[in-house]
Design a protein around this motif. Structure first.
Motif, PDB file in Angstrom:
ATOM      1  N   GLY A 100      78.705  50.578  26.815  1.00  0.00           N
ATOM      2  CA  GLY A 100      78.683  50.317  28.254  1.00  0.00           C
ATOM      3  C   GLY A 100      77.321  50.617  28.855  1.00  0.00           C
ATOM      4  N   THR A 101      77.325  51.248  30.051  1.00  0.00           N
ATOM      5  CA  THR A 101      76.096  51.563  30.777  1.00  0.00           C
ATOM      6  C   THR A 101      75.713  53.021  30.562  1.00  0.00           C
ATOM      7  OG1 THR A 101      76.580  49.911  32.468  1.00  0.00           O
ATOM      8  CG2 THR A 101      75.004  51.628  33.055  1.00  0.00           C
ATOM      9  N   ILE A 102      74.426  53.253  30.288  1.00  0.00           N
ATOM     10  CA  ILE A 102      73.906  54.604  30.096  1.00  0.00           C
ATOM     11  C   ILE A 102      72.986  54.916  31.264  1.00  0.00           C
ATOM     12  CG2 ILE A 102      72.540  56.114  28.612  1.00  0.00           C
ATOM     13  CD1 ILE A 102      73.457  54.492  26.229  1.00  0.00           C
ATOM     14  N   GLU A 103      73.247  56.043  31.931  1.00  0.00           N
ATOM     15  CA  GLU A 103      72.477  56.434  33.116  1.00  0.00           C
ATOM     16  C   GLU A 103      71.831  57.795  32.901  1.00  0.00           C
ATOM     17  OE1 GLU A 103      75.391  56.551  36.156  1.00  0.00           O
ATOM     18  OE2 GLU A 103      75.654  54.368  36.273  1.00  0.00           O
ATOM     19  N   GLY A 104      70.735  58.020  33.613  1.00  0.00           N
ATOM     20  CA  GLY A 104      70.088  59.324  33.627  1.00  0.00           C
ATOM     21  C   GLY A 104      69.217  59.575  32.421  1.00  0.00           C
ATOM     22  N   ASP A 105      68.317  60.539  32.561  1.00  0.00           N
ATOM     23  CA  ASP A 105      67.429  60.946  31.471  1.00  0.00           C
ATOM     24  C   ASP A 105      68.156  61.975  30.614  1.00  0.00           C
ATOM     25  OD1 ASP A 105      65.603  59.320  32.663  1.00  0.00           O
ATOM     26  OD2 ASP A 105      64.408  60.932  33.545  1.00  0.00           O
ATOM     27  N   ARG A 106      68.595  61.548  29.445  1.00  0.00           N
ATOM     28  CA  ARG A 106      69.394  62.457  28.610  1.00  0.00           C
ATOM     29  C   ARG A 106      69.478  61.905  27.187  1.00  0.00           C
ATOM     30  NH1 ARG A 106      74.977  60.678  28.417  1.00  0.00           N
ATOM     31  NH2 ARG A 106      75.249  58.730  29.603  1.00  0.00           N
ATOM     32  N   GLU A 107      70.015  62.754  26.288  1.00  0.00           N
ATOM     33  CA  GLU A 107      70.299  62.335  24.921  1.00  0.00           C
ATOM     34  C   GLU A 107      71.745  61.859  24.845  1.00  0.00           C
ATOM     35  OE1 GLU A 107      69.088  64.278  20.828  1.00  0.00           O
ATOM     36  OE2 GLU A 107      71.073  65.040  21.411  1.00  0.00           O
ATOM     37  N   VAL A 108      71.950  60.746  24.195  1.00  0.00           N
ATOM     38  CA  VAL A 108      73.281  60.149  24.065  1.00  0.00           C
ATOM     39  C   VAL A 108      73.690  60.189  22.603  1.00  0.00           C
ATOM     40  CG1 VAL A 108      74.684  58.097  24.474  1.00  0.00           C
ATOM     41  CG2 VAL A 108      72.803  58.649  26.030  1.00  0.00           C
ATOM     42  N   ARG A 109      74.921  60.617  22.338  1.00  0.00           N
ATOM     43  CA  ARG A 109      75.441  60.693  20.971  1.00  0.00           C
ATOM     44  C   ARG A 109      76.721  59.886  20.872  1.00  0.00           C
ATOM     45  NH1 ARG A 109      75.959  66.746  18.966  1.00  0.00           N
ATOM     46  NH2 ARG A 109      76.546  65.582  17.094  1.00  0.00           N
ATOM     47  N   THR A 110      76.885  59.223  19.730  1.00  0.00           N
ATOM     48  CA  THR A 110      78.128  58.515  19.441  1.00  0.00           C
ATOM     49  C   THR A 110      78.364  58.560  17.932  1.00  0.00           C
ATOM     50  OG1 THR A 110      79.364  56.464  19.767  1.00  0.00           O
ATOM     51  CG2 THR A 110      77.052  56.245  19.156  1.00  0.00           C
ATOM     52  N   ARG A 111      79.613  58.481  17.523  1.00  0.00           N
ATOM     53  CA  ARG A 111      79.964  58.559  16.099  1.00  0.00           C
ATOM     54  C   ARG A 111      80.510  57.211  15.641  1.00  0.00           C
ATOM     55  NH1 ARG A 111      80.081  62.427  12.558  1.00  0.00           N
ATOM     56  NH2 ARG A 111      79.584  63.931  14.202  1.00  0.00           N
ATOM     57  N   MET A 112      79.993  56.754  14.516  1.00  0.00           N
ATOM     58  CA  MET A 112      80.399  55.477  13.928  1.00  0.00           C
ATOM     59  C   MET A 112      80.942  55.746  12.530  1.00  0.00           C
ATOM     60  SD  MET A 112      79.130  53.053  16.201  1.00  0.00           S
ATOM     61  CE  MET A 112      78.845  51.575  15.263  1.00  0.00           C
ATOM     62  N   ASN A 113      82.152  55.280  12.238  1.00  0.00           N
ATOM     63  CA  ASN A 113      82.773  55.445  10.935  1.00  0.00           C
ATOM     64  C   ASN A 113      82.691  54.135  10.161  1.00  0.00           C
ATOM     65  OD1 ASN A 113      83.498  58.134  11.454  1.00  0.00           O
ATOM     66  ND2 ASN A 113      85.385  57.499  12.471  1.00  0.00           N
ATOM     67  N   VAL A 114      82.085  54.204   8.979  1.00  0.00           N
ATOM     68  CA  VAL A 114      81.891  53.024   8.134  1.00  0.00           C
ATOM     69  C   VAL A 114      82.653  53.258   6.832  1.00  0.00           C
ATOM     70  CG1 VAL A 114      80.214  51.536   6.998  1.00  0.00           C
ATOM     71  CG2 VAL A 114      79.620  52.672   9.153  1.00  0.00           C
ATOM     72  N   THR A 115      83.578  52.355   6.489  1.00  0.00           N
ATOM     73  CA  THR A 115      84.378  52.480   5.273  1.00  0.00           C
ATOM     74  C   THR A 115      83.839  51.541   4.209  1.00  0.00           C
ATOM     75  OG1 THR A 115      86.346  53.055   6.568  1.00  0.00           O
ATOM     76  CG2 THR A 115      86.696  52.332   4.307  1.00  0.00           C
ATOM     77  N   VAL A 116      83.523  52.105   3.024  1.00  0.00           N
ATOM     78  CA  VAL A 116      82.936  51.336   1.924  1.00  0.00           C
ATOM     79  C   VAL A 116      83.685  51.663   0.640  1.00  0.00           C
ATOM     80  CG1 VAL A 116      80.667  51.243   2.991  1.00  0.00           C
ATOM     81  CG2 VAL A 116      81.233  53.150   1.482  1.00  0.00           C
ATOM     82  N   ASP A 117      83.408  50.902  -0.425  1.00  0.00           N
ATOM     83  CA  ASP A 117      83.964  51.213  -1.741  1.00  0.00           C
ATOM     84  C   ASP A 117      83.371  52.524  -2.250  1.00  0.00           C
ATOM     85  OD1 ASP A 117      85.440  48.894  -1.723  1.00  0.00           O
ATOM     86  OD2 ASP A 117      83.980  47.737  -2.869  1.00  0.00           O
ATOM     87  N   ARG A 118      84.202  53.330  -2.908  1.00  0.00           N
ATOM     88  CA  ARG A 118      83.743  54.635  -3.408  1.00  0.00           C
ATOM     89  C   ARG A 118      83.004  54.430  -4.735  1.00  0.00           C
ATOM     90  NH1 ARG A 118      85.498  59.302  -6.193  1.00  0.00           N
ATOM     91  NH2 ARG A 118      87.298  58.188  -7.027  1.00  0.00           N
TER      92      ARG A 118
END
Length: 339
Positions: A100-118
C-alpha cells in the motif's frame, strides 16, 4: 459597552483582516501543487533469511525484507521475491506482496515466505516497485536447503559421542551376558543425551548385530525409551544373541514416531584373531550361513529322521573287490567258450 459587544467588534475586526490579507496576497490560501510535494525515496536494505516450516519434500524460507523510506508518500508499494535454483538457473517460485502507501521518514519491515523444494540452493532476488515502477533491487543466496531437518524428525535427543580417537569409548558398548553352545549373548549399552530445552518422549531404539563380512543381521531388539529431561543422559540396554566366533557391527537406530532421527555404529569383536575391517578390505572368511538361521530346519513333517543312503568303498555296490570279482568271472566264461 458590555462584554458581548466587545466580542462582536473583535470578531468583525478579524474577518476584515482576513479579507484584507486575501486581497493583498491572493495566492496565500491557494492549494498545493504537485511541484510543492516532496518526492519519496524508498530503498532496500540487506535482507535476512530464516527457516520456516520444513517438510519432507518442501521447505519454507522466511525472508525479512527491510526498506528505508524518506521524503513524501510512496504510493502502491509492491515487493516481489523470486527464488532461482542455483544448480539449474530455473525459477522455482515467485511471491508478491502489496504494502500500500508508505508515509513518513522511517524503516519499513515486512516478511515474505517462499516455499521451495528441499534440495540444493537458491538465489532469492528481491524487486521493489512503486506505482508499477521498479525503484530498487536486491538479492541473497541460500545453500544447503536439503540439510534442513524436517519438522516431523526434529528432536533434541541424539547418541552421545565420546570422541573419535582410537582409545575413545564407543557409542555402543557391550559385554558378554552368557554363552550356550555356539551362541553368545551380548548385553549392549547405548547413551542418549537430550540437548534440547524440552522433555523428549515417544522415542524408540533399535539395536542390531550385523556380521562384518556378510552384513547379515544376526539379531535385533527394539527398546521403548521413556521421558528424557533436558540436559540429561540415559543409558538404554538391549540383549542380542548371536553365533560365536564372528565379528559384528553393533548398529543403533533412533526413531521418533516411526522416523529415523539418529544412527550410530560400533564394533563387537568375538573373534579377536580377525580384526573387524572398516568396509574397505577383502578377506577370505570361513562363513557358515547355517549359523545365522533364525529357525533351524527340523526335517520332514512326519517327525521321523530317515537317513539318506550313501555309498563308500567298504559298503555294498561296485567297490574295488566287486570290480575284481567281475573281471575274474568274465575271464572264466571266455576260457570256457574257447575250450
Amino acid at each position: 459597552m458590555n462584554r458581548e459587544a466587545w466580542l462582536g467588534v473583535l470578531a468583525l475586526l478579524l474577518v476584515a483582516a482576513a479579507v484584507g490579507v486575501v486581497a493583498l496576497a491572493p495566492g496565500a490560501l491557494a492549494e498545493r501543487t504537485d511541484e510543492d510535494v516532496r518526492p519519496s525515496r524508498l530503498s532496500l536494505q540487506e535482507p535476512r533469511v530464516a527457516a520456516g516450516e520444513i517438510g519432507g519434500e518442501r521447505a519454507e524460507l522466511s525472508l525479512d525484507v527491510r526498506m528505508d523510506h524518506r521524503g513524501g508518500d510512496a504510493d502502491n508499494v509492491t515487493v516481489e521475491v523470486q527464488a532461482v535454483d542455483t544448480d539449474t538457473g530455473l525459477v522455482a517460485t515467485t511471491v508478491r506482496k502489496n504494502l500500500g502507501t508508505i508515509e513518513g521518514d522511517r524503516e519499513v519491515r515486512t516478511r515474505m515466505n517462499v516455499t521451495v523444494d528441499r534440495q540444493g540452493g537458491y538465489r532469492l532476488s528481491i524487486r521493489l516497485y512503486e506505482d508499477g515502477r521498479r525503484i530498487d533491487i536486491g538479492s541473497t543466496d541460500v545453500s544447503g536447503v536439503d540439510s534442513l531437518t524436517p519438522d516431523y524428525a526434529r528432536t533434541g535427543v541424539d547418541f552421545h559421542r565420546f570422541g573419535t580417537g582410537e582409545g575413545s569409548l564407543p557409542v555402543i558398548t557391550y559385554d558378554i551376558a552368557g554363552e550356550d553352545g555356539n551362541r553368545t549373548t551380548l548385553r549392549t549399552g547405548t547413551y542418549l543425551t537430550n540437548r534440547g530445552d524440552d522433555p523428549a518422549a515417544g522415542l524408540e531404539l533399535v539395536v542390531m548385530a550385523r556380521q562384518v563380512e556378510s552384513n547379515v543381521i544376526a539379531d535385533r531388539e527394539t527398546v521403548s525409551i521413556g521421558n528424557i529431561r533436558p540436559g540429561r543422559t540415559v543409558t538404554e540396554t538391549a540383549e542380542l544373541t548371536v553365533p560365536s566366533n564372528y565379528n559384528y557391527y553393533l548398529d543403533g537406530i533412533l526413531l521418533k514416531d516411526g522416523v529415523i532421527v539418529g544412527t550410530a555404529t560400533a564394533p563387537a569383536k568375538l573373534d579377536p584373531s580377525r580384526p573387524a575391517p572398516k568396509n574397505e578390505t577383502r578377506e577370505e572368511v570361513d562363513f557358515q550361513a547355517g549359523d545365522f538361521e533364525q529357525t533351524p530346519d527340523r526335517g520332514d513333517d512326519d517327525g521321523f529322521d530317515t537317513p539318506m543312503p550313501t555309498q563308500s568303498s567298504g559298503g555294498p555296490g561296485f567297490g574295488a573287490i566287486g570290480a575284481l570279482a567281475a573281471l575274474v568271472g568274465l575271464a572264466a566264461i571266455a576260457a570256457r567258450r574257447h575250450a
